[in-house]
Motif scaffolding. Structure first.
Motif, PDB file in Angstrom:
ATOM      1  N   ARG A   1      42.661 -11.006  66.525  1.00  0.00           N
ATOM      2  CA  ARG A   1      43.817  -9.959  65.877  1.00  0.00           C
ATOM      3  C   ARG A   1      44.482 -10.822  64.969  1.00  0.00           C
ATOM      4  N   PRO A   2      44.051 -11.344  63.728  1.00  0.00           N
ATOM      5  CA  PRO A   2      44.780 -12.239  62.868  1.00  0.00           C
ATOM      6  C   PRO A   2      45.674 -11.207  62.469  1.00  0.00           C
ATOM      7  N   GLY A   3      46.773 -11.373  62.402  1.00  0.00           N
ATOM      8  CA  GLY A   3      48.019 -10.552  61.471  1.00  0.00           C
ATOM      9  C   GLY A   3      48.417  -8.918  62.036  1.00  0.00           C
ATOM     10  N   ILE A   4      47.683  -8.655  63.376  1.00  0.00           N
ATOM     11  CA  ILE A   4      47.819  -7.519  63.671  1.00  0.00           C
ATOM     12  C   ILE A   4      49.022  -7.421  64.541  1.00  0.00           C
ATOM     13  N   VAL A   5      49.913  -6.604  64.269  1.00  0.00           N
ATOM     14  CA  VAL A   5      51.060  -6.316  65.105  1.00  0.00           C
ATOM     15  C   VAL A   5      51.301  -5.058  65.939  1.00  0.00           C
ATOM     16  N   HIS A   6      50.420  -4.274  65.428  1.00  0.00           N
ATOM     17  CA  HIS A   6      50.249  -2.945  66.286  1.00  0.00           C
ATOM     18  C   HIS A   6      48.978  -2.346  65.864  1.00  0.00           C
ATOM     19  N   ARG A   7      48.479  -1.278  66.312  1.00  0.00           N
ATOM     20  CA  ARG A   7      47.231  -0.705  66.103  1.00  0.00           C
ATOM     21  C   ARG A   7      47.111   0.826  66.296  1.00  0.00           C
ATOM     22  N   LEU A   8      46.100   1.310  65.759  1.00  0.00           N
ATOM     23  CA  LEU A   8      45.782   2.863  66.067  1.00  0.00           C
ATOM     24  C   LEU A   8      44.508   2.809  66.381  1.00  0.00           C
ATOM     25  N   ASP A   9      44.321   4.010  67.355  1.00  0.00           N
ATOM     26  CA  ASP A   9      43.000   4.295  68.324  1.00  0.00           C
ATOM     27  C   ASP A   9      41.926   4.310  67.059  1.00  0.00           C
ATOM     28  N   LYS A  10      40.590   3.996  67.284  1.00  0.00           N
ATOM     29  CA  LYS A  10      39.541   4.343  66.406  1.00  0.00           C
ATOM     30  C   LYS A  10      39.430   5.530  65.386  1.00  0.00           C
ATOM     31  N   ASP A  11      39.695   6.524  66.130  1.00  0.00           N
ATOM     32  CA  ASP A  11      39.445   7.923  65.546  1.00  0.00           C
ATOM     33  C   ASP A  11      40.958   8.561  65.189  1.00  0.00           C
ATOM     34  N   THR A  12      41.991   7.482  65.294  1.00  0.00           N
ATOM     35  CA  THR A  12      43.562   8.205  64.614  1.00  0.00           C
ATOM     36  C   THR A  12      43.408   7.460  63.295  1.00  0.00           C
ATOM     37  N   SER A  13      43.783   8.364  62.277  1.00  0.00           N
ATOM     38  CA  SER A  13      44.106   7.911  60.896  1.00  0.00           C
ATOM     39  C   SER A  13      45.395   7.523  60.773  1.00  0.00           C
ATOM     40  N   GLY A  14      45.569   6.833  59.515  1.00  0.00           N
ATOM     41  CA  GLY A  14      47.203   6.625  59.204  1.00  0.00           C
ATOM     42  C   GLY A  14      47.470   5.351  58.974  1.00  0.00           C
ATOM     43  N   LEU A  15      48.940   5.135  58.646  1.00  0.00           N
ATOM     44  CA  LEU A  15      49.549   4.011  58.278  1.00  0.00           C
ATOM     45  C   LEU A  15      49.527   2.990  59.327  1.00  0.00           C
ATOM     46  N   LEU A  16      49.294   1.515  58.891  1.00  0.00           N
ATOM     47  CA  LEU A  16      49.205   0.583  59.655  1.00  0.00           C
ATOM     48  C   LEU A  16      49.688  -0.652  58.753  1.00  0.00           C
ATOM     49  N   VAL A  17      50.841  -1.536  59.486  1.00  0.00           N
ATOM     50  CA  VAL A  17      51.106  -2.807  58.565  1.00  0.00           C
ATOM     51  C   VAL A  17      50.702  -4.000  59.211  1.00  0.00           C
ATOM     52  N   VAL A  18      50.252  -4.741  58.551  1.00  0.00           N
ATOM     53  CA  VAL A  18      49.601  -6.138  58.863  1.00  0.00           C
ATOM     54  C   VAL A  18      50.226  -7.429  58.391  1.00  0.00           C
ATOM     55  N   ALA A  19      50.611  -8.389  58.991  1.00  0.00           N
ATOM     56  CA  ALA A  19      51.336  -9.655  58.693  1.00  0.00           C
ATOM     57  C   ALA A  19      50.359 -10.659  57.896  1.00  0.00           C
ATOM     58  N   LYS A  20      50.901 -11.088  56.864  1.00  0.00           N
ATOM     59  CA  LYS A  20      49.936 -12.412  56.334  1.00  0.00           C
ATOM     60  C   LYS A  20      50.483 -13.708  56.244  1.00  0.00           C
TER      61      LYS A  20
END
Length: 345
Positions: A148-167
């Motif tokens: 899960r590199p950079g992942i701080v939260h997630r959305l279900d596969k079939d949920t669309s929308g905004l997601l922030v990822v750390a670099k």
């Protein structure tokens, strides 16, 4: 004097093995859960055990505990489940990304429905993580773990929308702290658009109901009266659909998260009798609602391929600059078509 210390089980960390349970002895009393497990289980590092605890794979007296620092009492029965071994480190794949914002510290993605966030059972390739590795290169290496590199939260596969990822590590730590705080002391805000069967009688409300993974089906989450994880969802009706002289057929509801648990909105809305349209896991019993509908609405509803849920608003404090960042995403075309069909009814 009788030795009351349990025997030390040995694990090779392969397969979905479960330790039936061992009883904590007097020497374990008052110690952290991860320390007690490390003392009794050979072949598993302290870090590995902490990860397993946080993943919900450890129970104390048949109750899931997710805090490594949980204090153990003499006589507690501890049990550990070892998941399937992880696949090798994910590789970059040239998968198109809808990038809303990007700088040296983070990237905001508008995720389409159908895209899995990180590799897992049955989805080892073709995920958002694979796309991010390709897009960001080595900058994601080691941030937040291999899978899960950079992942701080997630959305279900079939949920669309905004997601922030750390670099960067700094960004990952700063964003993780905000999501752990759930916006109680900062600007973090997450809002979702949901189309549900039926409609609440009021305009707004709050669902405060703990959630836990189902013992019968580990892929599902249930509302539980005791134990589980604290979960709070605030909702507000934006629009009702159906003839004026009849109870509402459906409603457009804005859901604001105070916590962020797996399947939280889907489970909470089903819990109050308003399952999401298209949710075949938590709303399967409500599919018959579509049968008496006139065409073309009936076809639009029955063929909608996913839960009608879209993460339309995301706000947070930039972990480097301190600026409040706010992003909004309109509902995608499939959601929009369903919405327009309901408005014509």
């Amino acid at each position: 004097m009788t030795d009351r210390t349990p025997a030390r089980p040995t694990f090779d960390d392969e397969g979905d093995d479960a330790l039936g349970g061992f009883v904590a002895g007097p020497d374990d009393a008052g110690k952290r859960l991860d320390a007690v497990l490390a003392a009794h289980l050979e072949g598993l590092s302290r870090n590995r055990l902490q990860a397993l605890i946080k993943a919900g794979e450890v129970s104390v007296n048949e109750r899931t505990v997710t805090e490594p620092k949980h204090k153990v009492h003499e006589g507690d029965t501890l049990a550990l489940t070892l998941p399937e071994p992880e696949d090798p480190e994910p590789k970059g794949e040239n998968i198109p990304l809808d990038i809303v914002y990007e700088d040296d510290a983070l990237i905001v993605i508008d995720k389409p429905a159908g895209l899995v966030v990180h590799p897992g059972a049955g989805n080892w390739t073709g995920t958002l993580v694979n796309a991010l590795i390709h897009h960001c290169g080595d900058s994601l290496s080691g941030i937040g773990g291999v899978r899960r590199p950079g992942i701080v939260h997630r959305l279900d596969k079939d949920t669309s929308g905004l997601l922030v990822v750390a670099k960067t590590d700094v960004a990952h730590q700063g964003l993780s702290e905000q999501f752990a705080d759930h916006g109680r002391t900062g600007p973090l805000e997450r809002s979702y658009q949901a189309l549900v069967w039926g409609a609440p009688s009021g305009l707004r409300g709050t669902i405060d109901a703990n959630l836990a993974r189902s013992e019968a089906n580990r892929q599902k989450i249930n509302v539980v009266r005791s134990g589980g994880r604290h979960a709070v969802t605030h909702w507000q009706v934006q629009e009702r659909f159906g003839p004026a002289d009849q109870p509402p057929l459906a409603a457009l509801v804005e859901c604001m998260l105070e916590t962020g648990r797996t399947h939280q909105i889907r489970v909470h809305m089903a819990h109050i009798g308003l399952p999401l349209i298209g949710d075949h896991v938590y709303g399967a019993g409500f599919k018959t609602k579509a049968n008496p509908l006139p065409e073309p609405l009936r076809s639009t509803v029955t063929t909608f391929p996913r839960q009608a849920l879209h993460a339309g608003l995301l706000a947070f404090e930039h972990p480097v600059t301190g600026e409040t960042m706010t992003f909004e995403s309109p509902v995608p075309e499939d959601f929009k078509a369903l919405l327009e069909a309901l408005r014509k009814f």
